[in-house]
Scaffold this active site. Structure first.
Site, PDB file in Angstrom:
ATOM      1  N   ARG A 262       0.837  -1.201   0.000  1.00  0.00           N
ATOM      2  CA  ARG A 262       0.000   0.000   0.000  1.00  0.00           C
ATOM      3  C   ARG A 262       0.869   1.245   0.000  1.00  0.00           C
ATOM      4  O   ARG A 262       1.799   1.344   0.795  1.00  0.00           O
ATOM      5  CB  ARG A 262      -0.913   0.008   1.223  1.00  0.00           C
ATOM      6  CG  ARG A 262      -1.888  -1.153   1.200  1.00  0.00           C
ATOM      7  CD  ARG A 262      -2.924  -1.074   2.278  1.00  0.00           C
ATOM      8  NE  ARG A 262      -3.758  -2.265   2.215  1.00  0.00           N
ATOM      9  CZ  ARG A 262      -4.772  -2.537   3.031  1.00  0.00           C
ATOM     10  NH1 ARG A 262      -5.081  -1.666   3.982  1.00  0.00           N
ATOM     11  NH2 ARG A 262      -5.467  -3.649   2.902  1.00  0.00           N
ATOM     12  N   ARG A 277       2.063   0.842  10.363  1.00  0.00           N
ATOM     13  CA  ARG A 277       1.596   1.223   9.025  1.00  0.00           C
ATOM     14  C   ARG A 277       2.775   1.175   8.064  1.00  0.00           C
ATOM     15  O   ARG A 277       3.643   2.035   8.088  1.00  0.00           O
ATOM     16  CB  ARG A 277       1.008   2.635   9.084  1.00  0.00           C
ATOM     17  CG  ARG A 277       0.180   3.041   7.886  1.00  0.00           C
ATOM     18  CD  ARG A 277      -0.345   4.454   8.028  1.00  0.00           C
ATOM     19  NE  ARG A 277      -1.248   4.602   9.155  1.00  0.00           N
ATOM     20  CZ  ARG A 277      -2.562   4.365   9.105  1.00  0.00           C
ATOM     21  NH1 ARG A 277      -3.109   4.016   7.975  1.00  0.00           N
ATOM     22  NH2 ARG A 277      -3.324   4.501  10.168  1.00  0.00           N
ATOM     23  N   GLU A 349      -7.147  -0.858  15.244  1.00  0.00           N
ATOM     24  CA  GLU A 349      -7.714  -1.785  14.264  1.00  0.00           C
ATOM     25  C   GLU A 349      -6.720  -2.892  13.906  1.00  0.00           C
ATOM     26  O   GLU A 349      -5.561  -2.635  13.583  1.00  0.00           O
ATOM     27  CB  GLU A 349      -8.089  -1.016  13.003  1.00  0.00           C
ATOM     28  CG  GLU A 349      -8.649  -1.927  11.913  1.00  0.00           C
ATOM     29  CD  GLU A 349      -8.873  -1.188  10.597  1.00  0.00           C
ATOM     30  OE1 GLU A 349      -8.974   0.043  10.616  1.00  0.00           O
ATOM     31  OE2 GLU A 349      -8.937  -1.873   9.560  1.00  0.00           O
ATOM     32  N   SER A 352     -10.787  -5.979   9.745  1.00  0.00           N
ATOM     33  CA  SER A 352     -11.969  -5.302   9.244  1.00  0.00           C
ATOM     34  C   SER A 352     -12.732  -6.328   8.423  1.00  0.00           C
ATOM     35  O   SER A 352     -12.180  -6.911   7.495  1.00  0.00           O
ATOM     36  CB  SER A 352     -11.551  -4.111   8.380  1.00  0.00           C
ATOM     37  OG  SER A 352     -12.639  -3.281   8.100  1.00  0.00           O
ATOM     38  N   ARG A 390       0.377  -6.416  12.635  1.00  0.00           N
ATOM     39  CA  ARG A 390      -0.296  -5.797  13.780  1.00  0.00           C
ATOM     40  C   ARG A 390      -0.526  -6.804  14.897  1.00  0.00           C
ATOM     41  O   ARG A 390      -0.480  -6.445  16.084  1.00  0.00           O
ATOM     42  CB  ARG A 390      -1.611  -5.148  13.341  1.00  0.00           C
ATOM     43  CG  ARG A 390      -1.352  -3.923  12.481  1.00  0.00           C
ATOM     44  CD  ARG A 390      -2.586  -3.098  12.219  1.00  0.00           C
ATOM     45  NE  ARG A 390      -2.212  -1.899  11.455  1.00  0.00           N
ATOM     46  CZ  ARG A 390      -3.058  -0.943  11.095  1.00  0.00           C
ATOM     47  NH1 ARG A 390      -4.338  -1.045  11.425  1.00  0.00           N
ATOM     48  NH2 ARG A 390      -2.637   0.103  10.420  1.00  0.00           N
TER      49      ARG A 390
END
Length: 429
Positions: A262, A277, A349, A352, A390
RNA sequence: GGAGAAGUGGCAGAGUGGUUUAAUGCACCGGUCUUGAAAACCGACGUGGGUGCAAGCCCACCGUGGGUUCAAAUCCCACCUUCUCCGCCA
């Protein structure tokens, strides 16, 4: 992508649903283009039908040897050709215009989704575990003494720049153990089919799962046109693109462990410290393909699959329903799982889980057929199960000890040669 | 990467320029017959779009995209995929 007929049938409901997402109504624009498109199609097809009829007469004249009539009709048909070409071109242009617009309109939230402007409107629906009480100041993962030798951001910067990491020794072994543990749990206890996919895909696949056309800047493209997947939702979901499945094949439940890429262009400055991230990370993804009747139940099932991983790891978490303003582009409804990070003293988070209805299926043209029935669009769901990097952060921060060592979850022991902790010197012990 | 061959409905498989609608077989579905089933027989049987209250009618689709022609599954060009052989390679 939306069903133009549904918009035509009830434009007010369509605009009302968009309003819940904080968007202004679009039905008027959509329907205006649709009208122009249909008028264009009608004109082009009428002209085409006339030419087809004339062509048949030409054939008949030729067959009975009437040369004069043949020549006369031949000229007539040739004359029509330019007109048809012009009309068809116009119709195709309007059709493309409609499709281009529809591709940029997000999915509509289900009625039960709470309204809200942003993440402040999300609603907690479930909480598991109690955050551990620390009698020392809990550190963020990258500051833990036993972690530092195995997590090297400077080395990564030398190789690749910011937002990358080099992992070594005990830390990467725990990372690998986490991924293996998640996959094994999903395939043996949750009935998902392990799948391995490419991470380079054609543009079509990125349109199918709605990364394109709107979010091109979030992903990377190679010089020859391939895209690097930002999630294996792209490859797993697109396995059914263009297919007409038998109803008996559903539900299809898949899981894959892949690298994800990403560019995160829009979030520079956020979470710059640590490996929360990154431009490149690993994720174990879950994707289900279902009938319309079963997709909501599947959504809860998939949420449970993700929750089970956190529970087995002993990581406190909460589950929230995203409000209309915080949902992703393709979702009808989304559950976020947020894991407790003691170093940040907050829930973050880690998964999801979204149900997309037939939104992606329309883009991909993915359908199923009940016995004796017409093809209908499938429903698609996707969810993280979980983001491995994560999960690593959560395991490290929740297991940290005052001496800088880290106690590891018992379920990982089989993957760690029976070892139970990372010592303060960074070795497995 | 090189050479050759091939892509037609759920499957198999005909069809190398026109005589409405892609032959035929199998499978699936409906029916006749049968105590029931099988067999046999009869019928229906693709997808998308447009139009219409409806019955229906019209348009497109034979790997994809262009082109030639009054007319293309059929001829031409490009591309994609698969198969065979060769080369390279973890």
């Amino acid at each position: 992508m939306h069903d133009i007929r549904a918009i035509r049938d009830n434009p007010a409901a369509f605009d009302a649903a968009l309003a819940r997402r904080g968007l202004s109504g679009m039905s008027a624009e959509v329907l205006a283009i649709d009208e122009a498109r249909r008028a264009g199609i009608l004109a082009a097809e009428t002209a085409q039908a006339a030419q087809n009829a004339a062509s048949r007469e030409v054939g008949a004249a030729k067959a009975r040897g009437d040369d004069a009539e043949f020549e006369r009709l031949r000229a007539l048909v040739a004359e029509k050709k330019a007109e048809i070409a012009r009309l068809s071109e116009g119709a195709a242009a309007e059709d493309a215009r409609l499709r281009d617009l529809l591709l940029t309109i997000p999915n509509l939230p289900l009625a039960e989704v709470p309204d809200g402007p942003d993440e402040t409107g999300n609603v907690e629906i479930f909480r598991w575990g109690t955050p551990r009480r620390f009698d020392f100041a809990a550190k963020e993962h990258f500051d833990i003494t036993g972690v530092k030798p195995g997590m090297d951001f400077q080395m990564a910067a030398k190789l690749s720049g910011s937002r990358f990491v080099v992992l070594r020794g005990a830390v990467i072994r725990v990372h690998r153990a986490l991924a293996q543990f998640m996959l094994d749990t999903h395939i043996t206890e949750h009935g998902l089919t392990e799948t391995w996919t490419p991470v380079l895909v054609k543009e079509d696949a990125m349109f199918g799962t709605n990364q394109l056309p709107k979010f091109a800047e979030d992903s990377y493209q190679t010089t020859n046109g391939w895209w690097l997947i930002p999630t294996s939702e792209v490859t797993l979901t697109n396995t059914v693109a263009g297919e007409i499945l038998d109803e008996g094949q559903l539900p299809i439940r898949m899981t894959a462990h892949t690298q994800c890429f990403r560019s995160e262009a829009g979030s520079s400055g956020k979470d710059t410290a640590g490996m929360l991230r990154q431009h490149q990370f690993e994720k174990v993804e879950m994707v289900s393909i279902t009938t319309p009747e079963t997709s909501l139940a599947e959504h809860d099932r998939m949420t449970r699959c993700a929750q089970a991983i956190l529970e087995k790891l002993g990581l406190p978490y909460r589950t929230v329903v995203l409000c209309t303003g915080d949902m992703g582009f393709g979702a009808q409804k989304t559950h976020d799982l947020e894991v407790w990070l003691p170093g940040q003293n907050t829930y973050r988070e880690i998964s999801s889980v979204s149900v997309c209805g037939d939104f992606q299926a329309r883009r991909m043209n993915a359908r199923y057929r009940a016995p004796g029935g017409k093809p209908e669009f499938v429903h698609t769901l996707n969810g993280s199960g979980l983001a491995v990097g994560r999960a690593l952060i959560a395991v490290l921060e929740n297991g940290q000890q005052e001496d800088g060592s880290v106690d590891l979850p018992a379920v990982l022991q089989p993957y760690l040669g029976g070892r139970t902790r990372i010592a303060a010197d960074g070795t497995l012990a």
